[in-house]
Motif scaffolding. Structure first.
Motif, PDB file in Angstrom:
ATOM      1  N   ALA A  14       0.325  -1.156  -0.114  1.00 24.61           N
ATOM      2  CA  ALA A  14       0.136  -0.358   0.081  1.00 24.61           C
ATOM      3  C   ALA A  14       0.947   1.032  -0.314  1.00 24.61           C
ATOM      4  O   ALA A  14       0.610   2.375  -0.935  1.00 24.61           O
ATOM      5  CB  ALA A  14      -0.997   0.390   1.142  1.00 24.61           C
ATOM      6  N   ALA A  15       1.777   1.200   0.690  1.00 22.15           N
ATOM      7  CA  ALA A  15       2.710   2.504   0.845  1.00 22.15           C
ATOM      8  C   ALA A  15       4.356   2.283  -0.507  1.00 22.15           C
ATOM      9  O   ALA A  15       4.551   3.686  -0.626  1.00 22.15           O
ATOM     10  CB  ALA A  15       3.488   2.762   2.224  1.00 22.15           C
ATOM     11  N   ARG A  16       4.529   1.754  -0.465  1.00 25.54           N
ATOM     12  CA  ARG A  16       5.138   0.854  -1.717  1.00 25.54           C
ATOM     13  C   ARG A  16       6.838   1.341  -0.760  1.00 25.54           C
ATOM     14  O   ARG A  16       7.215   1.891  -1.534  1.00 25.54           O
ATOM     15  CB  ARG A  16       5.133   1.761  -3.143  1.00 25.54           C
ATOM     16  N   ILE A  17       6.839   0.182   0.533  1.00 26.18           N
ATOM     17  CA  ILE A  17       8.206   0.649   0.853  1.00 26.18           C
ATOM     18  C   ILE A  17       8.355  -0.871   0.982  1.00 26.18           C
ATOM     19  O   ILE A  17       7.623  -1.106   1.615  1.00 26.18           O
ATOM     20  CB  ILE A  17       7.850   1.772   2.287  1.00 26.18           C
ATOM     21  N   LEU A  18       9.961  -0.641   0.591  1.00 25.37           N
ATOM     22  CA  LEU A  18      10.433  -1.815   0.491  1.00 25.37           C
ATOM     23  C   LEU A  18      11.600  -1.668   1.673  1.00 25.37           C
ATOM     24  O   LEU A  18      12.230  -1.224   1.415  1.00 25.37           O
ATOM     25  CB  LEU A  18      11.629  -1.915  -0.889  1.00 25.37           C
ATOM     26  N   SER A  19      11.199  -2.498   3.000  1.00 26.22           N
ATOM     27  CA  SER A  19      12.575  -2.251   3.890  1.00 26.22           C
ATOM     28  C   SER A  19      13.700  -3.393   3.957  1.00 26.22           C
ATOM     29  O   SER A  19      13.054  -4.383   3.323  1.00 26.22           O
ATOM     30  CB  SER A  19      12.007  -2.800   4.825  1.00 26.22           C
ATOM     31  N   ILE A  20      14.885  -3.350   3.956  1.00 27.76           N
ATOM     32  CA  ILE A  20      15.947  -4.590   3.498  1.00 27.76           C
ATOM     33  C   ILE A  20      17.149  -4.141   4.859  1.00 27.76           C
ATOM     34  O   ILE A  20      17.070  -3.279   5.344  1.00 27.76           O
ATOM     35  CB  ILE A  20      16.629  -4.319   2.300  1.00 27.76           C
ATOM     36  N   TRP A  21      17.030  -4.966   5.632  1.00 30.06           N
ATOM     37  CA  TRP A  21      18.175  -5.241   6.789  1.00 30.06           C
ATOM     38  C   TRP A  21      19.361  -6.379   5.702  1.00 30.06           C
ATOM     39  O   TRP A  21      18.904  -6.828   5.540  1.00 30.06           O
ATOM     40  CB  TRP A  21      17.409  -6.304   7.958  1.00 30.06           C
ATOM     41  N   PHE A  22      20.122  -5.420   6.756  1.00 31.06           N
ATOM     42  CA  PHE A  22      21.711  -5.888   5.685  1.00 31.06           C
ATOM     43  C   PHE A  22      22.573  -6.273   6.865  1.00 31.06           C
ATOM     44  O   PHE A  22      22.586  -5.977   7.680  1.00 31.06           O
ATOM     45  CB  PHE A  22      22.768  -4.376   4.928  1.00 31.06           C
ATOM     46  N   VAL A  23      22.934  -7.429   6.682  1.00 35.47           N
ATOM     47  CA  VAL A  23      24.160  -8.328   7.348  1.00 35.47           C
ATOM     48  C   VAL A  23      25.150  -7.408   7.978  1.00 35.47           C
ATOM     49  O   VAL A  23      25.136  -7.193   9.034  1.00 35.47           O
ATOM     50  CB  VAL A  23      24.727  -9.372   6.489  1.00 35.47           C
ATOM     51  N   THR A  24      25.456  -6.840   7.305  1.00 40.78           N
ATOM     52  CA  THR A  24      26.777  -5.688   8.274  1.00 40.78           C
ATOM     53  C   THR A  24      26.608  -4.927   8.410  1.00 40.78           C
ATOM     54  O   THR A  24      27.541  -4.714   9.823  1.00 40.78           O
ATOM     55  CB  THR A  24      27.922  -5.939   7.212  1.00 40.78           C
ATOM     56  N   SER A  25      25.871  -4.401   8.573  1.00 39.51           N
ATOM     57  CA  SER A  25      25.337  -3.681   9.045  1.00 39.51           C
ATOM     58  C   SER A  25      23.894  -3.571   9.981  1.00 39.51           C
ATOM     59  O   SER A  25      24.453  -2.393  11.440  1.00 39.51           O
ATOM     60  CB  SER A  25      24.850  -1.462   8.475  1.00 39.51           C
ATOM     61  N   ARG A  26      23.627  -4.510   9.633  1.00 35.23           N
ATOM     62  CA  ARG A  26      22.050  -4.543  10.370  1.00 35.23           C
ATOM     63  C   ARG A  26      21.060  -3.204  10.315  1.00 35.23           C
ATOM     64  O   ARG A  26      20.593  -3.730  11.394  1.00 35.23           O
ATOM     65  CB  ARG A  26      22.807  -5.233  12.216  1.00 35.23           C
ATOM     66  N   ASN A  27      21.312  -2.335  10.029  1.00 34.77           N
ATOM     67  CA  ASN A  27      20.944  -1.642  10.215  1.00 34.77           C
ATOM     68  C   ASN A  27      19.382  -1.780   8.730  1.00 34.77           C
ATOM     69  O   ASN A  27      19.723  -2.431   8.236  1.00 34.77           O
ATOM     70  CB  ASN A  27      21.528   0.046   9.359  1.00 34.77           C
ATOM     71  N   VAL A  59      18.661   3.540  -7.138  1.00 37.65           N
ATOM     72  CA  VAL A  59      17.039   4.002  -8.133  1.00 37.65           C
ATOM     73  C   VAL A  59      16.102   4.759  -7.805  1.00 37.65           C
ATOM     74  O   VAL A  59      15.439   5.271  -7.704  1.00 37.65           O
ATOM     75  CB  VAL A  59      16.910   2.908  -8.884  1.00 37.65           C
ATOM     76  N   TYR A  60      15.728   4.083  -6.107  1.00 41.91           N
ATOM     77  CA  TYR A  60      15.264   4.475  -4.745  1.00 41.91           C
ATOM     78  C   TYR A  60      15.357   5.826  -4.251  1.00 41.91           C
ATOM     79  O   TYR A  60      16.552   4.743  -3.231  1.00 41.91           O
ATOM     80  CB  TYR A  60      14.045   3.103  -4.715  1.00 41.91           C
ATOM     81  N   ARG A  61      14.600   6.526  -3.592  1.00 41.10           N
ATOM     82  CA  ARG A  61      15.180   7.720  -2.218  1.00 41.10           C
ATOM     83  C   ARG A  61      14.679   6.384  -1.098  1.00 41.10           C
ATOM     84  O   ARG A  61      14.068   4.678  -1.076  1.00 41.10           O
ATOM     85  CB  ARG A  61      14.350   8.712  -2.077  1.00 41.10           C
ATOM     86  N   TYR A  62      15.821   6.320  -0.237  1.00 45.47           N
ATOM     87  CA  TYR A  62      15.916   5.920   1.113  1.00 45.47           C
ATOM     88  C   TYR A  62      15.941   6.704   2.297  1.00 45.47           C
ATOM     89  O   TYR A  62      16.747   7.691   2.412  1.00 45.47           O
ATOM     90  CB  TYR A  62      16.457   4.478   0.745  1.00 45.47           C
ATOM     91  N   ARG A  63      15.364   5.905   3.106  1.00 46.10           N
ATOM     92  CA  ARG A  63      15.424   6.147   4.938  1.00 46.10           C
ATOM     93  C   ARG A  63      16.333   5.369   5.465  1.00 46.10           C
ATOM     94  O   ARG A  63      15.914   3.993   5.291  1.00 46.10           O
ATOM     95  CB  ARG A  63      14.231   6.868   5.499  1.00 46.10           C
ATOM     96  N   ILE A  64      17.060   5.506   6.551  1.00 51.17           N
ATOM     97  CA  ILE A  64      18.189   4.523   7.024  1.00 51.17           C
ATOM     98  C   ILE A  64      17.681   4.812   8.530  1.00 51.17           C
ATOM     99  O   ILE A  64      16.985   5.767   9.106  1.00 51.17           O
ATOM    100  CB  ILE A  64      20.048   4.366   7.022  1.00 51.17           C
ATOM    101  N   TYR A  65      17.643   3.425   9.065  1.00 52.83           N
ATOM    102  CA  TYR A  65      16.981   3.569  10.378  1.00 52.83           C
ATOM    103  C   TYR A  65      17.735   2.961  11.732  1.00 52.83           C
ATOM    104  O   TYR A  65      18.465   1.439  10.837  1.00 52.83           O
ATOM    105  CB  TYR A  65      15.272   2.543  10.557  1.00 52.83           C
ATOM    106  N   ARG A  66      18.918   2.981  12.264  1.00 54.01           N
ATOM    107  CA  ARG A  66      20.249   2.485  12.336  1.00 54.01           C
ATOM    108  C   ARG A  66      19.719   1.705  13.604  1.00 54.01           C
ATOM    109  O   ARG A  66      18.955   1.662  14.383  1.00 54.01           O
ATOM    110  CB  ARG A  66      20.919   3.539  13.357  1.00 54.01           C
ATOM    111  N   SER A  67      20.605   0.327  14.105  1.00 51.00           N
ATOM    112  CA  SER A  67      20.100  -0.212  14.841  1.00 51.00           C
ATOM    113  C   SER A  67      21.398  -0.429  16.367  1.00 51.00           C
ATOM    114  O   SER A  67      22.051   0.845  16.237  1.00 51.00           O
ATOM    115  CB  SER A  67      19.690  -2.137  14.325  1.00 51.00           C
TER     116      SER A  67
END
Length: 67
Positions: A14-27, A59-67
């Motif tokens: 609905a919001a068209r937001i893809l959330s990805i958690w990365f292995v190295t940064s865990r963000n 390609v897409y804008r993003y926001r970072i959420y630090r863990s």
């Protein structure tokens, strides 16, 4: 979804937001305005990291959420 780059993903269609958690940064990175078709292709890609680098990262804008 084994990947050496990506730990986990989720998609809010609905919001068209893809959330990805990365292995190295865990963000968590939230990519905005990702079409459902791109997410579907991403889910089915043999190499999630390669698909991410070629079709999402710059390609897409993003926001970072630090863990």
């Amino acid at each position: 979804m084994p990947s050496t780059l990506i730990r986990n993903t989720s998609y809010d269609e609905a919001a068209r937001i893809l959330s990805i958690w990365f292995v190295t940064s865990r963000n968590r990175y939230d990519y905005m305005d990702v079409p459902p078709g791109i997410y579907d292709d991403f889910r089915h890609a043999f190499s999630k990291g390669r698909f991410f680098n070629q079709h999402i990262r710059d390609v897409y804008r993003y926001r970072i959420y630090r863990s």
